[in-house]
Structure formats: structure tokens, C-alpha cells
Design a protein around this motif. Sequence first.
Motif, PDB file in Angstrom:
ATOM      1  N   ASN A 188       0.830  -1.212   0.000  1.00  0.00           N
ATOM      2  CA  ASN A 188       0.000   0.000   0.000  1.00  0.00           C
ATOM      3  C   ASN A 188       0.867   1.265   0.000  1.00  0.00           C
ATOM      4  OD1 ASN A 188      -2.477   1.293  -0.146  1.00  0.00           O
ATOM      5  ND2 ASN A 188      -2.686   1.475   2.073  1.00  0.00           N
ATOM      6  N   CYS A 189       1.931   1.213  -0.780  1.00  0.00           N
ATOM      7  CA  CYS A 189       2.861   2.349  -0.858  1.00  0.00           C
ATOM      8  C   CYS A 189       2.267   3.491  -1.668  1.00  0.00           C
ATOM      9  CB  CYS A 189       4.138   1.923  -1.572  1.00  0.00           C
ATOM     10  SG  CYS A 189       5.091   0.755  -0.614  1.00  0.00           S
ATOM     11  N   ALA A 190       2.736   4.695  -1.386  1.00  0.00           N
ATOM     12  CA  ALA A 190       2.430   5.834  -2.251  1.00  0.00           C
ATOM     13  C   ALA A 190       3.150   5.606  -3.583  1.00  0.00           C
ATOM     14  CB  ALA A 190       2.905   7.127  -1.600  1.00  0.00           C
ATOM     15  N   ARG A 191       2.536   6.096  -4.678  1.00  0.00           N
ATOM     16  CA  ARG A 191       3.091   5.836  -6.020  1.00  0.00           C
ATOM     17  C   ARG A 191       3.513   7.123  -6.715  1.00  0.00           C
ATOM     18  NH1 ARG A 191      -1.592   2.682  -8.730  1.00  0.00           N
ATOM     19  NH2 ARG A 191      -2.905   3.694  -7.192  1.00  0.00           N
ATOM     20  N   GLU A 192       3.658   8.183  -5.951  1.00  0.00           N
ATOM     21  CA  GLU A 192       4.001   9.488  -6.519  1.00  0.00           C
ATOM     22  C   GLU A 192       5.335   9.431  -7.273  1.00  0.00           C
ATOM     23  OE1 GLU A 192       1.959   9.213  -4.184  1.00  0.00           O
ATOM     24  OE2 GLU A 192       0.668  10.971  -4.110  1.00  0.00           O
ATOM     25  N   PRO A 193       5.481  10.255  -8.323  1.00  0.00           N
ATOM     26  CA  PRO A 193       6.747  10.307  -9.064  1.00  0.00           C
ATOM     27  C   PRO A 193       7.947  10.619  -8.154  1.00  0.00           C
ATOM     28  CG  PRO A 193       5.066  11.578 -10.219  1.00  0.00           C
ATOM     29  CD  PRO A 193       4.457  11.152  -8.914  1.00  0.00           C
ATOM     30  N   GLU A 194       7.688  11.333  -7.057  1.00  0.00           N
ATOM     31  CA  GLU A 194       8.792  11.685  -6.143  1.00  0.00           C
ATOM     32  C   GLU A 194       9.331  10.434  -5.435  1.00  0.00           C
ATOM     33  OE1 GLU A 194       5.802  13.301  -6.250  1.00  0.00           O
ATOM     34  OE2 GLU A 194       6.527  15.062  -7.349  1.00  0.00           O
ATOM     35  N   ILE A 195       8.476   9.418  -5.275  1.00  0.00           N
ATOM     36  CA  ILE A 195       8.930   8.150  -4.671  1.00  0.00           C
ATOM     37  C   ILE A 195       9.852   7.433  -5.662  1.00  0.00           C
ATOM     38  CG2 ILE A 195       8.150   5.888  -3.811  1.00  0.00           C
ATOM     39  CD1 ILE A 195       6.789   7.874  -2.105  1.00  0.00           C
ATOM     40  N   VAL A 196       9.468   7.467  -6.931  1.00  0.00           N
ATOM     41  CA  VAL A 196      10.289   6.821  -7.958  1.00  0.00           C
ATOM     42  C   VAL A 196      11.637   7.536  -8.043  1.00  0.00           C
ATOM     43  CG1 VAL A 196      10.425   6.222 -10.412  1.00  0.00           C
ATOM     44  CG2 VAL A 196       8.199   6.190  -9.233  1.00  0.00           C
ATOM     45  N   ASP A 197      11.606   8.861  -7.955  1.00  0.00           N
ATOM     46  CA  ASP A 197      12.845   9.637  -8.019  1.00  0.00           C
ATOM     47  C   ASP A 197      13.772   9.278  -6.856  1.00  0.00           C
ATOM     48  OD1 ASP A 197      14.263  11.747  -9.489  1.00  0.00           O
ATOM     49  OD2 ASP A 197      14.089  12.893  -7.636  1.00  0.00           O
ATOM     50  N   GLY A 264      -0.305  12.504 -13.834  1.00  0.00           N
ATOM     51  CA  GLY A 264      -1.367  11.566 -13.467  1.00  0.00           C
ATOM     52  C   GLY A 264      -2.698  12.056 -14.010  1.00  0.00           C
ATOM     53  N   ASP A 265      -3.760  11.797 -13.248  1.00  0.00           N
ATOM     54  CA  ASP A 265      -5.113  12.136 -13.721  1.00  0.00           C
ATOM     55  C   ASP A 265      -5.340  13.642 -13.868  1.00  0.00           C
ATOM     56  OD1 ASP A 265      -5.488   9.473 -13.531  1.00  0.00           O
ATOM     57  OD2 ASP A 265      -6.778   9.534 -11.748  1.00  0.00           O
ATOM     58  N   PRO A 302      -4.520   9.898  -3.771  1.00  0.00           N
ATOM     59  CA  PRO A 302      -3.087   9.642  -3.950  1.00  0.00           C
ATOM     60  C   PRO A 302      -2.780   9.445  -5.433  1.00  0.00           C
ATOM     61  CG  PRO A 302      -4.002   8.234  -2.217  1.00  0.00           C
ATOM     62  CD  PRO A 302      -5.159   8.911  -2.875  1.00  0.00           C
ATOM     63  N   PHE A 303      -1.525   9.657  -5.832  1.00  0.00           N
ATOM     64  CA  PHE A 303      -1.127   9.498  -7.233  1.00  0.00           C
ATOM     65  C   PHE A 303      -1.483   8.092  -7.724  1.00  0.00           C
ATOM     66  CE2 PHE A 303       1.726   8.956 -10.805  1.00  0.00           C
ATOM     67  CZ  PHE A 303       1.661  10.189 -11.410  1.00  0.00           C
ATOM     68  N   PRO A 304      -2.004   7.925  -8.934  1.00  0.00           N
ATOM     69  CA  PRO A 304      -2.095   8.907 -10.002  1.00  0.00           C
ATOM     70  C   PRO A 304      -3.339   9.791  -9.961  1.00  0.00           C
ATOM     71  CG  PRO A 304      -2.792   6.779 -10.829  1.00  0.00           C
ATOM     72  CD  PRO A 304      -2.364   6.561  -9.407  1.00  0.00           C
ATOM     73  N   GLY A 305      -4.080   9.764  -8.860  1.00  0.00           N
ATOM     74  CA  GLY A 305      -5.267  10.606  -8.743  1.00  0.00           C
ATOM     75  C   GLY A 305      -4.897  12.085  -8.734  1.00  0.00           C
TER      76      GLY A 305
END
Length: 421
Positions: A188-197, A264-265, A302-305
Motif C-alpha cells: 500500500n505504498c504511495a506511487r508518486e513520481p517523487e517516490i520513484v525519483d 497523473g489524472d 493519492p497518485f495517479p489521482g
Amino acid sequence: MDKIVIEGGRPLDGRIEVSAAKNAALPVMAAALLTAEPLDLDNVPDLADISSMRRLLQLLGVDVTHKAGEPGHMVLHCRELLSTTAPYDLVRKMRASVLALGPLLARAGEAWVSLPGGCAIGTRPIDIHLAGLEAMGAKIDLDAGYVHATTPRGLTGAEYLMPQVSVGATENLMMAATLARGTTVLHNCAREPEIVDLADCLNAMGARIAGAGTAHVTIEGVEALQGARHRVIPDRIETGTYVMAAGISRGRIELAGADTRLFGDALGRLRATGLVIDETEDGLVVDGRERRLDGVDVMTQPFPGFATDLQAQFMALMCVADGAAMITETIFENRFMHVPELLRMGARINVQGSSALVRGVEGLKGAPVMATDLRASVSLVLAGLAAEGTTEVNRVYHLDRGYAGLESKLRTCGARLERVA
Ligand code: UD1
């Protein structure tokens, strides 16, 4: 205290360079605590929150250097930790200071981090950060307003399901797990682009992280991390804000360095209003000259929302739309502080619980206004750009936390605004 005075009613027309993402830069800066080698960061934005993080890291033992002639280039080097305490004064000013918790615990086996307390948009607890660290073997005590975390037997890999999606908790736990013994699986992790970065930066430092950007992230602990060079991603919230500046002023703006994939959306929602957003070779161009925008409903998720950090700006945009828009905030419990200020400018908004019904009006009127947080403040700047007459936005220090060169960027596009003491 400074204020920004805006003479509104002019369509914006010009080109703006998008800055790097504050919310990506802050966690990668904290990641410097995880290694004794230098972490070389490119594209760090010039913002008050970045200065606060720099001060905190310096206090903890990080040497921070900048190369002359290379704005945005920052080298962070933590040969050894000088302290394991993130003090109240810094955490109170900038909540992202709690991102020091995971790295300190992983590197030193101990951390004292002040509890951030409430903030303008809600209570914002850090219970998920703490429960995740406990699952990895940390002992957590509360003492005089501080979290005291220790790892009597070191951090060990664990499986942890986050009860609610949290950007900060995902980042803190991901960082802590890089140096844990064994494998950690976060659900149930956040999926924001900042997490990927952040995961990209940590992997460049030698971490073994898979699945960042999905709900399930696996981190195989390693003995030590090394130095690395990393470039921070563009700011999708700043980009979205300027997209809406073009929309609300019925203008056209080119956004160099923007990346529509990070939206995202929100991209679809913005287009649904009638804004024309096209990708270009180096970013995007947004055109709102054609017609008055339509009212469009959004719900933050939450992202991608649709990002909660764009909600206030979108509400300002909807204030002058043709028709009504229902805006529902699901992430923070108190994030409509801009509503009473927009009402003072002639907006028609009804709030019922976590939803605001915005009925578009033909035009807004300038007024003195003030906001209690960063995104609410910038939504008032947007409203001021569209309003007839003079708008004074007070408490400008909120804007300095998150918008690099706001006035000059808007002025390049023909906005009439100035900062006065
Ligand atoms: C980050 C962003 C912020 C953005 C927010 C949501 C940074 C520096 N800040 O904040 O701009 O508005 O994501 O996209 O990146 N929660 C708990 N317990 C916890 C953690 C969170 O109840 O331990 C709740 C919060 O109160 C909130 C929700 O979870 O209601 C989401 O918060 P979270 O994603 O953690 O936000 P931040 O990481 O603080």
C-alpha cells in the motif's frame, strides 16, 4: 511582512522554465545521511524549504557545498554523523524534516526527531512512519515531544502493510530499509513520481529497491551505500500551477522542462475544462485563450489521482469557469482555508464537509487576502491574476517555501505584480 500586489485582468503570454520538484529534492537530500560518501545533486530548486533541509542536514553533520556558476548543483557529504537529533524548531517550520528519521536510524541506530505537531491543513500524524519502523525492529518512545527511536538489534527486513497511503512514510521506510538486514516488503505504498525519483537516487547509491511507483516496494538491505550523482525531476505541482495561471488569465504559456507524464489524472481533468495542453519538444504549451473554461468536478486522491497540492489552484480556476464544479478533498481534513479568501474576491463557493461546490462567476474582484499554507497562497495569486483591480496577497513567506522565482516567472509572461515590504 512582505506582500505581493497584483494588478489583475491581463492574459498571460510567455515562456516559463519549470523548476525542480521541492518534494523530490527534500527526500533525496535526506538520503545523503545514509552514506559516508558525497551525494551530488543536480537541479535542486532555490526555495526556503530547501534551505531549511540544508540547515537540518548541516546540524546532523552533512557538509553542503555548491559549485560556483552551477546553480542548483549541491554536494552533500556526511562523513560522520555529528548529531542524531532533528530539533523542534526546524521540524515545526518544515514537516519534511521527519524524513531524517529513517536514514538516522538506519545509519546510527538512534534518532531523536521532534513530533511535527499540527499544521494549517490538518493534524498530520506520523504514526505510519513509526509503526513501519517498529515492524523493522525499532523501539520507539515518546519523550518531551520527541520521538526517540533506537534499534537495539539493528533494523531487520520486514513485511509491512501501510494502513493508509502516505508519501512521507513510504519514503522514510524505503530509506531505512536500504541498510536493514534482509528484505523489506512494503505494501500500500504511495506511487508518486517523487517516490520513484528517491528510489532511483538510492539505487544509484547502491540500494536494491524494486517496485517503486507501484503499491508494493521490495527493498533488499545492503551493507553500505555509496556516493552517486542524481538529477531531481521537474516540479509537477509548479507546472500544474502555471498551467492554471494560463487558464485563469485566458492566456498562453510555454512551460519548458515540464513533463506531462508526471501529472497523473490531473492532465485529463485540466483538459476537460477546455484548456488546450500540447506537448512540445522541451515541455508543454497551454492555451486558454479560445473560450471561457467549463466547470469540472475533481476529487483529490493519492497518485495517479488528482493531487491535493493542486486542489486550491484548481478551485481558483473553477471560480471563473462557466458552470459549477464539485471539488472534494480526501487527503487532508482542513484544506479549504483558501475558500473564505476567494469569497472575499467575489467567488461563489459552498463548503459541505470535505466537498466544495464552486459556482463560476463572470469575473473576480481584487481584494487584500491571506493564506495559511503554500498552495492556498498561490491559489490567491492565481485569483489575483484574473481579478479586476488590485489584489494584495499577504504572508508571502509561504510562497517562498515552494515557488522558485514566482514573481519573475509570472512577470516574464506579462503579469503586473510586485513584492512590497
Ligand atoms: C507529502 C507532500 C505534500 C502533499 C502530501 C500528499 C512532501 C514533502 N510533502 O506530504 O506536499 O500534500 O504528500 O500528497 O512530499 N498520515 C497519517 N499518518 C502518517 C502519515 C500520514 O495519518 O503517519 C495521513 C496524513 O495526515 C494525510 C495523509 O495520510 O491525511 C497523506 O499524508 P502523506 O502522504 O504522508 O503526506 P506527506 O508525506 O506529509
